[in-house]
Every structure is written in C-alpha cells, then in structure tokens.
Design a protein around this motif. Structure first.
Motif, PDB file in Angstrom:
ATOM      1  N   TYR A   1     -53.733  -3.095  44.564  1.00  0.00           N
ATOM      2  CA  TYR A   1     -55.176  -2.851  44.527  1.00  0.00           C
ATOM      3  C   TYR A   1     -55.475  -1.407  44.142  1.00  0.00           C
ATOM      4  CZ  TYR A   1     -56.556  -7.420  46.113  1.00  0.00           C
ATOM      5  OH  TYR A   1     -56.777  -8.773  46.164  1.00  0.00           O
ATOM      6  N   VAL A   2     -56.337  -1.279  43.137  1.00  0.00           N
ATOM      7  CA  VAL A   2     -56.808   0.027  42.680  1.00  0.00           C
ATOM      8  C   VAL A   2     -58.052   0.411  43.465  1.00  0.00           C
ATOM      9  CG1 VAL A   2     -57.592   1.351  40.676  1.00  0.00           C
ATOM     10  CG2 VAL A   2     -55.907  -0.487  40.377  1.00  0.00           C
ATOM     11  N   ASP A   3     -58.963  -0.538  43.620  1.00  0.00           N
ATOM     12  CA  ASP A   3     -60.167  -0.417  44.448  1.00  0.00           C
ATOM     13  C   ASP A   3     -60.317  -1.716  45.232  1.00  0.00           C
ATOM     14  OD1 ASP A   3     -61.186   2.193  43.783  1.00  0.00           O
ATOM     15  OD2 ASP A   3     -61.768   1.404  41.813  1.00  0.00           O
ATOM     16  N   ASP A   4     -61.339  -1.775  46.047  1.00  0.00           N
ATOM     17  CA  ASP A   4     -61.540  -2.971  46.867  1.00  0.00           C
ATOM     18  C   ASP A   4     -61.702  -4.230  46.022  1.00  0.00           C
ATOM     19  OD1 ASP A   4     -61.365  -1.471  49.142  1.00  0.00           O
ATOM     20  OD2 ASP A   4     -63.533  -1.276  49.422  1.00  0.00           O
ATOM     21  N   ASN A   5     -62.280  -4.076  44.827  1.00  0.00           N
ATOM     22  CA  ASN A   5     -62.530  -5.248  43.980  1.00  0.00           C
ATOM     23  C   ASN A   5     -61.803  -5.170  42.637  1.00  0.00           C
ATOM     24  OD1 ASN A   5     -64.152  -3.154  42.956  1.00  0.00           O
ATOM     25  ND2 ASN A   5     -65.738  -4.576  42.240  1.00  0.00           N
ATOM     26  N   LEU A   6     -60.736  -4.378  42.587  1.00  0.00           N
ATOM     27  CA  LEU A   6     -59.983  -4.226  41.335  1.00  0.00           C
ATOM     28  C   LEU A   6     -58.488  -4.176  41.647  1.00  0.00           C
ATOM     29  CD1 LEU A   6     -59.827  -3.713  38.281  1.00  0.00           C
ATOM     30  CD2 LEU A   6     -60.165  -1.281  38.744  1.00  0.00           C
TER      31      LEU A   6
ATOM     32  N   GLU B   1     -69.763  -6.756  43.971  1.00  0.00           N
ATOM     33  CA  GLU B   1     -69.497  -8.096  44.480  1.00  0.00           C
ATOM     34  C   GLU B   1     -68.537  -8.879  43.579  1.00  0.00           C
ATOM     35  OE1 GLU B   1     -70.647  -9.195  47.457  1.00  0.00           O
ATOM     36  OE2 GLU B   1     -71.417  -7.148  47.653  1.00  0.00           O
ATOM     37  N   LYS B   2     -68.302  -8.363  42.382  1.00  0.00           N
ATOM     38  CA  LYS B   2     -67.399  -9.030  41.437  1.00  0.00           C
ATOM     39  C   LYS B   2     -65.970  -8.559  41.658  1.00  0.00           C
ATOM     40  CE  LYS B   2     -70.696 -11.073  38.944  1.00  0.00           C
ATOM     41  NZ  LYS B   2     -70.837 -12.541  38.903  1.00  0.00           N
ATOM     42  N   ASN B   3     -65.033  -9.494  41.652  1.00  0.00           N
ATOM     43  CA  ASN B   3     -63.613  -9.172  41.775  1.00  0.00           C
ATOM     44  C   ASN B   3     -62.951  -9.228  40.404  1.00  0.00           C
ATOM     45  OD1 ASN B   3     -63.422  -8.813  44.644  1.00  0.00           O
ATOM     46  ND2 ASN B   3     -63.735 -11.018  44.853  1.00  0.00           N
TER      47      ASN B   3
ATOM     48  N   THR C   1     -58.330  -1.906  27.905  1.00  0.00           N
ATOM     49  CA  THR C   1     -58.229  -2.900  28.975  1.00  0.00           C
ATOM     50  C   THR C   1     -58.526  -2.266  30.325  1.00  0.00           C
ATOM     51  OG1 THR C   1     -56.540  -4.137  27.742  1.00  0.00           O
ATOM     52  CG2 THR C   1     -56.737  -4.596  30.092  1.00  0.00           C
ATOM     53  N   GLY C   2     -57.909  -1.105  30.588  1.00  0.00           N
ATOM     54  CA  GLY C   2     -58.139  -0.414  31.848  1.00  0.00           C
ATOM     55  C   GLY C   2     -59.586   0.017  32.013  1.00  0.00           C
ATOM     56  N   LEU C   3     -60.174   0.557  30.948  1.00  0.00           N
ATOM     57  CA  LEU C   3     -61.570   0.994  31.009  1.00  0.00           C
ATOM     58  C   LEU C   3     -62.512  -0.193  31.214  1.00  0.00           C
ATOM     59  CD1 LEU C   3     -61.600   3.659  28.133  1.00  0.00           C
ATOM     60  CD2 LEU C   3     -61.741   4.102  30.594  1.00  0.00           C
ATOM     61  N   LEU C   4     -62.249  -1.295  30.518  1.00  0.00           N
ATOM     62  CA  LEU C   4     -63.092  -2.487  30.680  1.00  0.00           C
ATOM     63  C   LEU C   4     -63.019  -3.017  32.106  1.00  0.00           C
ATOM     64  CD1 LEU C   4     -62.610  -4.685  27.458  1.00  0.00           C
ATOM     65  CD2 LEU C   4     -64.734  -3.665  28.294  1.00  0.00           C
ATOM     66  N   SER C   5     -61.812  -3.053  32.663  1.00  0.00           N
ATOM     67  CA  SER C   5     -61.670  -3.576  34.025  1.00  0.00           C
ATOM     68  C   SER C   5     -62.417  -2.709  35.027  1.00  0.00           C
ATOM     69  CB  SER C   5     -60.188  -3.685  34.400  1.00  0.00           C
ATOM     70  OG  SER C   5     -59.575  -2.413  34.478  1.00  0.00           O
ATOM     71  N   ARG C   6     -62.307  -1.388  34.873  1.00  0.00           N
ATOM     72  CA  ARG C   6     -63.034  -0.490  35.782  1.00  0.00           C
ATOM     73  C   ARG C   6     -64.541  -0.643  35.603  1.00  0.00           C
ATOM     74  NH1 ARG C   6     -60.119   3.379  38.533  1.00  0.00           N
ATOM     75  NH2 ARG C   6     -58.029   3.930  37.778  1.00  0.00           N
ATOM     76  N   ALA C   7     -64.985  -0.764  34.349  1.00  0.00           N
ATOM     77  CA  ALA C   7     -66.418  -0.898  34.086  1.00  0.00           C
ATOM     78  C   ALA C   7     -66.960  -2.202  34.669  1.00  0.00           C
ATOM     79  CB  ALA C   7     -66.684  -0.836  32.583  1.00  0.00           C
ATOM     80  N   LEU C   8     -66.203  -3.298  34.527  1.00  0.00           N
ATOM     81  CA  LEU C   8     -66.633  -4.575  35.088  1.00  0.00           C
ATOM     82  C   LEU C   8     -66.697  -4.499  36.614  1.00  0.00           C
ATOM     83  CD1 LEU C   8     -64.560  -7.001  32.836  1.00  0.00           C
ATOM     84  CD2 LEU C   8     -67.064  -6.998  33.023  1.00  0.00           C
ATOM     85  N   ALA C   9     -65.693  -3.861  37.219  1.00  0.00           N
ATOM     86  CA  ALA C   9     -65.652  -3.761  38.678  1.00  0.00           C
ATOM     87  C   ALA C   9     -66.775  -2.882  39.210  1.00  0.00           C
ATOM     88  CB  ALA C   9     -64.296  -3.224  39.120  1.00  0.00           C
TER      89      ALA C   9
END
Length: 317
Positions: A128-133, A91-93, A78-86
C-alpha cells in the motif's frame, strides 16, 4: 483467439497453439524446440483464465497501459495516473499491477522500493502506497533492485498468471496494468488470462515524434486484432517546461501533427497531452509524491483533464 495467443516462445509463424489438438503434430511444428512439450501437454482452455475471472470479479475497471516503444514514459504515466485517480476521490480504491517482468519500475515510481510482499491464505497482499492506492510488482520479490530477470517466455507468462490470479486486491475501482513496450509474450498472456474477466480496455502512451507514433500504430493494430477496447492515447513529453523560467519549448517535434492528429486519422480517442517537467521527473526518481511536493506543476493540471476523459471513457464501457 485462444490458440493464437497461446503460442510458445519462438514458435513458427503458423503455430497451431498449445491448446490445439494439432499442437506438436502439425507440419508447422517440425523443428520447433517446443514440439515435444506441446505434443504431450494437456489440451483445452487454460484453467488460469477462470481463476483470473474469479479473482478480479470485485475490480470494476481493468485497464492495460501500453506503449509501442520503450522510453516514452509509460511507467511514469501509469504511476501518475494511479495517484491522480486515487486523489480525485478518496472513496475510490486504485491499484497498479506491474507485469513488466524484466524491467519493473513501479516500486521506484510509487516510492515503495524497500517494501516486501506478504502472503496469506487469501493470496499475496499488495503493497500500500496510500490508504486507497496499492501496487504489486516482481520488483518486491527480488533480493536486490539490481538483480536481472533472465527468463524465457513460459516462465514470464506463469508469473503474470500468478499476479492476476493470486493477488488479494480486495474491492477495487481501478486496476492499472503496467506492461512492457511492444506486443510480445507478456501482452498476449495478459490478454488471454483477462479474456473472461471483462477487461475495460487499454490506454496507449506515446511521445509526439514520428518514430514513436510508428510503433504506436502497431500497438493500435494489436488492440484491434485482439479485440481490446482502446480507451485512448496519452501524448507524453508534448513540450518541455523550463524549471527556471517556466517557459515551454518542444524537444520532440510533432512533424506529422503528433498523437492528436494520429488519433484523428485512426479514429482513436485522444485523452490529452502531458508536458515534460524536470521537477516531476526528479520527484518520481526520488520516489516522492509529486502531488504533495510540487502541486503547482502544469503536469498535474494536465493530468486532471486526462483523468476526467479516462473516467468518462470507462463509464461508457
């Protein structure tokens, strides 16, 4: 489905459900410890369903991450997928909601274990982990990471309702919901509260060996019975990558063909396989961003393919 998924903890097999007019009065209710509560509680649809629908209107894709068995790396995936998507599109949140109430892992996996949640007039603010995550977990509400959550089903379900209806995510492209293993109270609560929120579907995580695939088949059956769209299966730890020589070997032998063969047999999409790289595991344990720390790992290359397949499935919805 509402009467089925609203069954209280330790309910008899033929429980009419808390929303039924027969709740606490049917013959199946005799001897149930919740009989008195059910017979006197207000009937009708849970108002939380409408609250969740309103709160998540600005979330485009809502995805449950499921596993039949514990220990298959669901939270890490889950964590890896979220980082990969971000990282695939700045531009994707993207956000992660951790509803594994008794075993919250996302604060550690996402590297924000020491953060705290703040509340405002619009609800809880995610970390917030990053600007869009961003991420939300009960782990942020504990006095210590070692504190145990010793709750019965109704209290856990109430916490999930709060997370889904009171977190101010803002506008999101992807919300990944990390669930505990199995098909228990937390899953039924999530399905119920998301029943009007246009749930995109579920990603199921497994490992290649038959003992894990047996439970994943049950998870697939759960999705079909509750009418959850199965976006696909991810096979984690498909092979071991030696950190010294980079050669691969199988730890969990796929005696029956692994997840890909199971998906073919059950007519379920297969999103891809992730190898087991000790460097990635160490990076997650140390709460580091493996995309920055070990960008040459074959795990990250495999993730790119899985994200591509997942986004294609989401766009089909």
């Amino acid at each position: 489905m509402a009467s089925e998924v609203a069954r209280p903890e330790n309910a008899p097999q033929h429980c009419p459900g808390t929303e039924s007019e027969e709740a606490g009065k049917a013959s199946a209710c005799a001897g149930c410890p919740n009989q008195q509560i059910c017979s006197t509680a207000p009937k009708g649809p849970d108002p939380g369903i409408a609250l969740v629908k309103d709160r998540l209107e600005a979330v485009q894709y809502k995805i449950l991450i499921l596993s039949g068995k514990g220990g298959v790396g669901k939270s890490t995936v889950t964590g890896l997928l979220s980082r990969a998507l971000a990282k695939s599109d700045s531009e994707k949140n993207v956000a992660v909601l951790d509803i594994d109430i008794c075993g919250p892992s996302q604060p550690r996996v996402m590297g924000v274990v020491d953060e705290q949640v703040h509340q405002s007039g619009s609800g809880w603010s995610p970390v917030y982990v990053d600007d869009n995550l961003s991420v939300m977990s009960i782990g942020f509400l504990l006095g210590s990471p070692d504190d145990a959550i010793i709750w019965r089903g109704p209290k856990k379900n109430g916490m999930i309702k709060q997370f889904l209806s009171e977190v101010d995510w803002g506008k999101l492209d992807y919300l990944l919901i990390d669930t505990p293993p199995g098909t228990s109270d937390e899953h039924l609560s999530a399905v119920t509260y998301l029943s009007q929120a246009n749930l995109t579907g579920a990603v199921i995580v497994t490992t290649p060996q038959e003992v894990a695939l047996l439970d994943v088949r049950k998870e697939i059956d759960f999705c079909r019975k509750t009418k959850i769209n199965i976006l696909g299966v991810v096979e984690n730890m498909s092979e071991f990558i030696c950190p010294c020589c980079q050669k691969s070997s199988q730890i969990f032998k796929a005696n029956t063909g692994g997840a890909e063969k199971m998906c073919q047999d059950l007519n379920v999409p297969f999103l891809g396989s992730l190898p087991l790289d000790p460097k990635v595991a160490k990076s997650c344990d140390n709460a580091n961003d493996c995309f920055e720390e070990i960008s040459d790992s074959p795990v990250l290359t495999a993730l790119e393919n899985i994200v591509k397949n997942l986004t294609a499935k989401c766009n089909e919805k």
